[in-house]
Design a protein around this motif. Sequence first.
Motif, short mmCIF file in Angstrom:
data_model
loop_
_atom_site.label_atom_id
_atom_site.label_comp_id
_atom_site.label_asym_id
_atom_site.label_seq_id
_atom_site.Cartn_x
_atom_site.Cartn_y
_atom_site.Cartn_z
N ASP A 1 33.88 99.98 63.06
CA ASP A 1 34.99 99.61 62.17
C ASP A 1 34.52 98.43 61.32
O ASP A 1 34.86 97.27 61.59
N TYR A 2 33.76 98.71 60.28
CA TYR A 2 33.07 97.66 59.54
C TYR A 2 34.00 96.71 58.77
O TYR A 2 33.71 95.51 58.71
N PRO A 3 35.09 97.16 58.17
CA PRO A 3 35.99 96.19 57.52
C PRO A 3 36.56 95.17 58.50
O PRO A 3 36.71 94.00 58.16
N LEU A 4 36.84 95.60 59.74
CA LEU A 4 37.35 94.65 60.73
C LEU A 4 36.26 93.68 61.15
O LEU A 4 36.51 92.47 61.29
N VAL A 5 35.04 94.19 61.35
CA VAL A 5 33.91 93.31 61.65
C VAL A 5 33.72 92.31 60.52
O VAL A 5 33.51 91.11 60.74
N GLN A 6 33.80 92.81 59.29
CA GLN A 6 33.64 91.97 58.11
C GLN A 6 34.66 90.84 58.07
O GLN A 6 34.33 89.67 57.84
N GLY A 7 35.91 91.18 58.35
CA GLY A 7 36.97 90.17 58.32
C GLY A 7 36.82 89.14 59.42
O GLY A 7 37.01 87.93 59.19
N ILE A 8 36.48 89.59 60.64
CA ILE A 8 36.34 88.65 61.75
C ILE A 8 35.14 87.73 61.53
O ILE A 8 35.21 86.52 61.81
N VAL A 9 34.02 88.28 61.04
CA VAL A 9 32.85 87.45 60.74
C VAL A 9 33.20 86.39 59.71
O VAL A 9 32.78 85.23 59.80
N LEU A 10 33.99 86.78 58.72
CA LEU A 10 34.40 85.83 57.68
C LEU A 10 35.26 84.71 58.28
O LEU A 10 35.07 83.53 57.94
#
Length: 326
Positions: A288-297
Amino acid sequence: MTSAVAAPGLHGSPWLSLAGRRIGRFAVSLWVLVTMAFLMIQLIPGDPVRAALGLTAPVELVNARRAALDLDDPIWLQYVHYLGGLVTGDFGTSMTSGLPVADVIGDRLPATLQLALPAFAVVIAVAIPLGVLFAVLTRGGRRRGAELAFTSTSVLLAAIPEFLVAVALVAFFAVQLGWFPVAGSDGPSSFVLPVIALALGPASVLSRIVRVETLSVLGNDFIRTARAKRLPARLVYFRHALPNALTATLTVGGLMLTGMVAGTVLVENVFAWPGLGSSIAQSILQKDYPLVQGIVLVYGIGVLLVNLAVDVLLAVLDPRSTIRES
């Protein structure tokens, strides 16, 4: 006459200059972080939507999800949409659940903060007094046994990874003795083991730094002058020695404490803590790359804010640093 004198003082204030540099550095770092988070999906080989939904997902569903994520647009237009969404608080949409990433983060972030903030408070509350105490006890080469015991213990505790500490705490205090819950966040007792697991390593490292810096400060002339004036010991150590020791301690300690961000990911997964750490592990497995992206941010912004707070504290504790950087 008064305005002529005040204007140059305000204009040339080292505090304003320091604030401008720090804000500029924060803005540039934030832009780099946002750009790297955006490129995360772009650099994934293959079709990230197909990878998230699975090979058996209908083509119509894959195409609809790609359109919802604006992945069919040119990369520059996706970047513009991404920046515009961040400004309005839109972090994108989860590929697996279809929920807004901001909503998922909003549900999980409080649990992570409930774990990270007490752990941070424990690190500060334990490391600083402990470092000062052993600096006072071992100054001038005294009490070699205490110095060796403190150094050896702190090095050993700092070398153990957080997840091993967490597993050991669960095995002994939760499973064998039954004093605390094995996992979850039900009640105050469930906070004890994860907070200890997260704070033990950083507290060990920071206490050693505080001791070394305090020993260095205790050898200065102004400390000998304070003692010659027969000031109470608490004033000598905590009013004169500690603020000077903290300026160097915060520089190294601030960088070290940002490592607690990675520690929350590991500790949350061991204790099944319903925070961002367990969410990012699940989202990576589910692609789930958008969720990974948001959490990393969010984690990256947290690190930047910690560094900014350390810079502000250093300027408050040592105003001379604002002049040296001017």
